[in-house]
Design a protein around this motif. Structure first.
Motif, mmCIF file in Angstrom:
data_model
loop_
_atom_site.group_PDB
_atom_site.id
_atom_site.type_symbol
_atom_site.label_atom_id
_atom_site.label_comp_id
_atom_site.label_asym_id
_atom_site.label_seq_id
_atom_site.Cartn_x
_atom_site.Cartn_y
_atom_site.Cartn_z
ATOM 1 N N ASN A 78 0.811 -1.210 0.000
ATOM 2 C CA ASN A 78 0.000 0.000 0.000
ATOM 3 C C ASN A 78 0.850 1.269 0.000
ATOM 4 O OD1 ASN A 78 -2.391 1.240 -0.008
ATOM 5 N ND2 ASN A 78 -3.124 0.388 1.943
ATOM 6 N N LEU A 79 1.930 1.260 0.780
ATOM 7 C CA LEU A 79 2.800 2.439 0.853
ATOM 8 C C LEU A 79 3.431 2.700 -0.507
ATOM 9 C CD1 LEU A 79 4.329 4.638 2.443
ATOM 10 C CD2 LEU A 79 6.035 2.909 3.004
ATOM 11 N N SER A 80 3.936 1.636 -1.151
ATOM 12 C CA SER A 80 4.561 1.788 -2.471
ATOM 13 C C SER A 80 3.555 2.343 -3.477
ATOM 14 C CB SER A 80 5.078 0.447 -2.973
ATOM 15 O OG SER A 80 6.084 -0.040 -2.125
ATOM 16 N N LEU A 81 2.349 1.782 -3.443
ATOM 17 C CA LEU A 81 1.322 2.233 -4.391
ATOM 18 C C LEU A 81 0.899 3.662 -4.084
ATOM 19 C CD1 LEU A 81 -0.862 -0.986 -4.771
ATOM 20 C CD2 LEU A 81 1.001 -0.177 -6.201
ATOM 21 N N SER A 82 0.838 4.008 -2.780
ATOM 22 C CA SER A 82 0.473 5.380 -2.401
ATOM 23 C C SER A 82 1.486 6.376 -2.948
ATOM 24 C CB SER A 82 0.432 5.525 -0.881
ATOM 25 O OG SER A 82 -0.513 4.674 -0.334
ATOM 26 N N LEU A 83 2.762 6.014 -2.887
ATOM 27 C CA LEU A 83 3.790 6.927 -3.392
ATOM 28 C C LEU A 83 3.633 7.134 -4.894
ATOM 29 C CD1 LEU A 83 6.864 5.636 -1.378
ATOM 30 C CD2 LEU A 83 5.799 7.879 -1.170
ATOM 31 N N LEU A 84 3.363 6.019 -5.601
ATOM 32 C CA LEU A 84 3.168 6.116 -7.043
ATOM 33 C C LEU A 84 1.925 6.950 -7.344
ATOM 34 C CD1 LEU A 84 4.754 4.922 -9.421
ATOM 35 C CD2 LEU A 84 3.064 3.118 -9.554
ATOM 36 N N THR A 85 0.875 6.707 -6.561
ATOM 37 C CA THR A 85 -0.357 7.477 -6.714
ATOM 38 C C THR A 85 -0.079 8.962 -6.495
ATOM 39 O OG1 THR A 85 -1.477 5.607 -5.717
ATOM 40 C CG2 THR A 85 -2.740 7.617 -5.932
ATOM 41 N N ALA A 86 0.729 9.256 -5.470
ATOM 42 C CA ALA A 86 1.011 10.654 -5.134
ATOM 43 C C ALA A 86 1.678 11.361 -6.300
ATOM 44 C CB ALA A 86 1.900 10.723 -3.891
ATOM 45 N N ILE A 87 2.659 10.702 -6.934
ATOM 46 C CA ILE A 87 3.357 11.419 -8.012
ATOM 47 C C ILE A 87 2.491 11.529 -9.264
ATOM 48 C CG2 ILE A 87 5.672 10.893 -7.155
ATOM 49 C CD1 ILE A 87 5.918 8.834 -9.433
#
Lengths: 346, 448
Positions: free
Chosen positions: A245-254
Motif C-alpha cells: 500500500n505504501l509503495s502504491l500510495s507513493l506512485l499514486t502521489a506522483i
C-alpha cells in the motif's frame, strides 16, 4: 547553470524562512506533525518522480526502499540510543543507496511491466525479512524509535513536534534543491533522453544502462532519507508500516501531483497526508451506519483518484501549468507560455 | 467551544443541547453541573473528551469494529441520564486498520489535535505497543487497553497505562490446566499469532506452564501466523503441519478471522482436532458470520465452531437471565440498534461501565493524575466482570480470572466449572474465586 543555482538557492531560502515562521508561530502541534509527514513523503515522492517521471522506470517497490532506510535508523538506534540524528540519516542514505544500486543494476535489464513486476516482488518480499530475522529486526512487533530530542541550544522545553517538522522540512528542501538542479542540468537531460528514446540516447553517446542505474540510486537515496525520517516520525518501525500500500500510495502521489514534476511530488505528498485526515472528519460528520462510515475514507480515496485522473490527466502540477497557459492566452500576452519542465508530453 | 469533527459529532451536538438543561435542572443521577471546572486537558465544565484507536477496517475489523460503537452507546446512555458530574462523555475513536503505523499517526491526532483527557480501550497488542511510550511520556492516562498483553502491567515504565481484560498469560494458564485435566494422553499443539507478538507468545507461555506438568503429550513448538492478508494464506500450511504431527488438541491464540480460517482449514483437510481458543478469538456470532458470509472463499457451515473450548471473564452473552446482559442489551436496543448483540458488543459495554466507574471515582473535577490514583486505589469488585480487578499502585492488571466455556453448534456458550483466578507468573497457583457475582445498579450507571 550558475544563474539557475543562484535562482534555485534564493527560492529555497525564501521557502525555508517562510516554513520556519509557519511551523514556529502559526501552526499547532498537530499541523506541525502533519507538515513533517508531508516533508517525508515529498522526499520519497520526489525521488520516485525522478525515476519514474523523468527517467521512465516504473517502481512499485519504493516502500521497500523506505523500509531499508527506516530499519537502518531503527537498528542503529537500538544499538546506540544516543546516536546523533544526522549520522542515522546518513547511514540510512548509504544503505539504501547501495540497495538501490543493486536493484538498479538488475532493473536496467528489465523494461516496462517486467521492471514493475520485479519491484512489486521487492515490495511484497522485503517486509517478510524482519519476521525471519526477528532478533535483529524485532519481528512483526517492530522496533520502537524514541522521538528525536531538540538540541539543547533551543531550550529544554522546545516542542519535539516542531523540531521534527524543522528537520524534515530542512531535509526536504535540501533534497528538492539538489533534485531541481539535477533534472535541469546535463544529468536530467540524459535521464529524459533515455526515457524518450533509448536508441537515440545511445546514438548520442549516452550510456543507457549506467543512466538507469544512476536514476535508481538517486531515487533510492531519497527513499532512504525519507525512510529514516519516517522511523522517527512514526515512532515504530514494523513490517506493517511498509506494505505494498505504501509503495502504491507513493506512485499514486506522483501521478496525482503530476508525473515528472517536483512540485507535483510535493502536492502529491500533501494529498497523501491530508486526504485521510479530511476524509476521517467527513465520515464522522455524515450520519452513517458504522460499517459504512468506517469505509468512507477508502471510498473517498478511490473517488478522488478517479476524479483527479479525469480532471487533471497530467496531475495537479500539470493542471496548474495548463491553467497558466490558458490564462496567458486569454490575456493575449505574446509571452510564450511555459509548461512545467520535466513533465512528459501528454 | 471548537466544534468537533469526529464521528461522535451528532450526539455531541445533542448532548450539548441537553447540557443547557442540565445546568439549570437537577439531573437523573442526582449530580449537577455547578462547580464544574475545566480541570484538565479534554475536560470542560460540560464535557470530557476521550480517544481511542480501533481496527474499524482491515484484518482485525471482523467483530472488533463493534467494540467502540458499543462503548459509545453506553456513553450516550450515561450522557442522556445526566452524564458524569453533569459532564457528557465525548468519545472519539479513529480507525488504525490494525496497523501500528496508523496507530501512531492517529494517536498523535487524538493527543495533539483533539486534546483528549485520556485514551480509553485502544485496541490491539502490536498496535498499542507502538504508542505506549509516547502516551506515557506525554503523561496521558492510557486506560483499559483492549488487549490482554501483560506488557500493560509495567508500573515503573508505563505508570499511565492500565490493562482491563485478564492478560493472555492468565488465560493461557487456566486454559492449559483445563486441557491437561480433560484431555489426558492426547497430543496437544499450539497455533498462535506471532512469533514476535506478545498476544500469541504470552498465551503460549502461560499454557505451557500448566500443560507441561500435565499428562498430555505437548508439541512445544507453536505454529505461528502473521495477522495480515498474506498471513491468512499461510494458515492452511500451519494447520497441515499440526495434522502431520498428529495433534489432537489445538490450543490457539488467534484473532477471530484467524480462528475462522484455522477451523475452516482443518475441516478442509478432513482434520478434526479439538480447538481450545483464547477468549479474544472465539466470539461465536463473529465466527459464524465470517464462516457463513463466504468471506473465506466459500459459504461454510456455522457448525464448524461446534465443540470449541474457550473462556470468558464476563457473563456469557447468551445468558438472558444475567442482570448485566439484560441491562446492556436494553441500552443497546435504544442507543445502538444497528449493532448486533455479541461478545464484542458486550465487551464494549463492560469496558465503558468500568471507565465511568473510574471517571466517577476521580471526583467532580478530574485531573489526569487524579484518575490514575482513583483506579489504583479503587479496589473494585463490583462490575460486570466475573472476577475482581487487580488494580493497585504496584499492579495495573485488570480482571484476574476466567471461567471455561464450551461453544455449541448454534453458537450458544455454556460455562463449566468455577471462575478461576491466578497471576501471570509461571508458579502462581490457580485458585477458585468464591465471591458473589455483583449486580448492576438500578439505573445502570455506577453510583458516585
Amino acid at each position: 547553470m550558475s544563474s539557475t543555482l543562484v535562482r534555485h538557492g534564493l527560492f529555497f531560502v525564501i521557502i525555508a524562512a517562510l516554513l520556519a515562521v509557519l511551523t514556529g508561530l502559526v501552526f499547532d502541534a498537530y499541523t506541525n506533525y502533519n507538515v513533517a509527514g508531508i516533508a517525508i513523503f515529498a522526499i520519497s515522492a520526489a525521488g520516485l518522480t525522478v525515476l519514474t517521471g523523468v527517467n521512465g522506470q516504473v517502481s512499485l517497490g519504493h516502500g521497500a526502499l523506505m523500509m531499508i532506510g527506516a530499519y537502518t535508523t531503527s537498528v542503529l538506534l537500538q544499538w546506540h540510543p544516543d546516536l546523533p540524528m544526522l549520522l542515522a540519516l546518513l547511514a540510512s542514505i548509504a544503505t539504501t543507496g547501495v540497495a538501490g544500486a543493486i536493484i538498479g543494476i538488475a532493473g536496467a535489464r528489465l523494461r516496462g511491466p517486467y521492471l514493475a513486476g520485479a519491484t512489486l516482488a521487492l515490495a511484497l518480499a522485503l517486509p517478510q525479512v524482519p519476521t525471519h530475522f526477528a532478533s535483529l529486526f524485532g519481528g512483526n512487533q517492530g522496533i520502537i524509535v524514541p522521538a528525536p530530542a531538540a538540541p539543547g541550544v533551543l531550550g529544554a522545553g522546545f516542542p519535539p513536534d516542531q523540531w521534527l517538522a524543522w528537520v524534515c522540512l530542512a531535509a526536504a528542501l535540501v533534497t528538492l534543491f539538489l533534485l531541481a538542479n539535477l533534472v535541469r542540468g546535463g544529468t536530467g537531460r540524459r535521464l529524459r533522453m533515455v526515457r524518450d528514446n533509448e536508441v537515440a540516447a545511445r546514438l548520442a553517446g549516452v550510456d543507457v544502462a549506467r543512466t538507469q542505474v544512476l536514476a535508481f540510486v538517486i531515487s533510492a537515496v531519497c527513499a532512504g532519507l525519507a525512510g529514516s525520517l519516517f522511523a522517527y516520525w512514526v515512532g515504530i518501525t514494523s513490517p506493517a508500516g511498509f506494505t505494498l500500500n505504501l509503495s502504491l500510495s507513493l506512485l499514486t502521489a506522483i501521478v496525482i501531483g503530476g508525473l515528472g514534476s517536483l512540485l507535483g511530488a510535493v502536492l502529491g505528498a500533501v494529498v497523501l497526508v491530508y486526504l485521510p485526515v479530511w476524509t476521517g472528519g467527513l465520515a464522522s460528520s455524515l450520519n452513517l451506519a458504522s460499517n459504512v462510515a468506517n469505509n468512507v475514507p477508502l471510498a473517498v480515496y478511490g473517488v478522488v483518484l478517479i476524479a483527479a485522473i479525469l480532471v487533471f490527466p497530467r496531475g495537479i502540477a500539470g493542471g496548474i501549468a495548463s491553467a497558466r497557459q490558458a490564462l496567458t492566452k486569454t490575456v493575449g500576452s505574446r509571452r510564450r507560455a511555459s509548461t512545467l519542465p520535466g513533465a512528459p508530453a501528454p | 467551544m471548537r466544534p468537533q469533527l469526529e464521528r461522535s459529532r451528532t450526539w455531541a451536538a445533542a448532548a450539548a443541547g441537553m447540557g443547557a438543561a442540565l445546568l439549570t435542572a437537577a439531573c437523573g443521577s442526582g449530580s449537577s453541573g455547578s462547580g464544574n471546572q475545566a480541570s484538565a486537558p479534554g475536560v470542560t465544565a460540560t464535557s470530557v473528551t476521550i480517544g481511542s484507536t480501533q481496527p474499524l477496517t482491515g484484518p482485525a475489523a471482523a467483530g472488533y469494529s463493534e467494540i467502540a460503537p458499543a462503548s459509545n452507546a453506553y456513553f450516550k446512555y450515561v450522557n442522556a441520564h445526566g452524564g458524569v458530574f453533569g459532564r457528557s462523555i465525548n468519545y472519539i475513536y479513529l480507525d488504525d486498520g490494525y496497523n501500528p503505523t496508523n496507530t501512531a499517526t492517529q494517536t498523535r491526532k487524538l493527543v495533539l489535535q483533539d486534546h483528549v483527557f485520556a485514551m480509553y480501550s485502544a485496541l490491539g497488542t502490536p498496535t498499542h505497543l507502538a504508542v505506549v511510550q509516547y502516551l506515557n511520556s506525554e503523561k496521558i492516562p492510557d486506560l483499559f487497553v483492549a488487549s490482554g498483553c501483560n506488557c500493560w502491567n509495567n508500573v515503573t515504565q508505563y505508570p499511565q497505562t492500565f490493562g482491563w481484560q485478564p492478560d493472555y498469560t492468565v488465560e493461557g494458564k487456566i486454559l492449559g490446566q483445563y486441557v491437561a485435566q480433560h484431555f489426558p494422553g492426547k497430543k496437544v499443539g499450539f497455533f498462535a499469532q506471532g512469533p514476535n507478538d506478545e498476544f500469541g507468545t504470552d498465551g503460549v507461555v502461560g499454557a505451557t506452564d500448566t500443560l507441561q506438568g500435565g499428562a498430555v503429550n505437548l508439541v512445544t513448538t507453536p505454529q505461528y501466523y502473521t495477522p495480515t492478508a498474506a498471513g491468512a494464506m499461510a494458515v492452511g500450511t500451519a494447520i497441515a503441519k499440526l495434522q502431520a504431527q498428529g495433534v489432537q488438541v489445538i490450543v490457539s491464540f488467534s484473532i477471530p478471522s484467524f480462528t475462522a480460517v484455522a477451523e475452516a482449514s482443518a475441516a478442509k483437510l478432513n482434520y478434526h482436532p479439538t480447538f481450545v481458543v483464547s477468549n479474544v478469538g472465539t466470539d461465536p456470532p463473529t465466527l459464524i458470520s465470517i464462516l457463513t458470509s463466504g468471506a473465506l472463499g466459500a459459504k461454510l457451515p456455522a457448525a464448524l465452531i461446534a465443540g470449541t473450548i474457550t473462556d470468558t471473564y464476563l457473563p456469557a452473552q447468551t445468558d438472558a437471565t444475567n442482570p448485566w446482559i439484560s441491562l446492556f442489551k436494553g441500552i443497546k436496543a435504544t442507543y445502538a440498534p444497528s449493532l448486533p448483540w455479541d461478545g464484542n458488543v458486550l465487551y464494549g459495554f463492560a469496558a465503558a461501565f468500568t471507565f465511568v466507574q473510574a471517571l466517577k471515582a476521580a471526583g467532580q473535577n478530574p485531573t489526569r493524575a487524579g484518575i490514575i490514583s482513583a483506579i489504583e486505589n479503587g479496589h473494585w469488585t463490583d462490575g460486570p466482570g466475573l472476577s475482581p480487578y487487580g488494580y493497585s499502585s504496584s499492579n495495573h492488571l485488570g480482571l484476574t480470572g476466567v471461567q471455561i466455556v464450551t461453544i455449541g453448534a448454534d453458537g450458544t456458550e455454556t460455562t463449566t466449572g468455577p471462575v478461576q483466578i491466578t497471576d501471570d507468573t509461571a508458579t502462581g497457583p490457580i485458585t477458585t474465586y468464591s465471591g458473589t457475582p455483583s449486580v448492576p445498579p438500578a439505573n445502570g450507571i455506577p453510583s458516585d
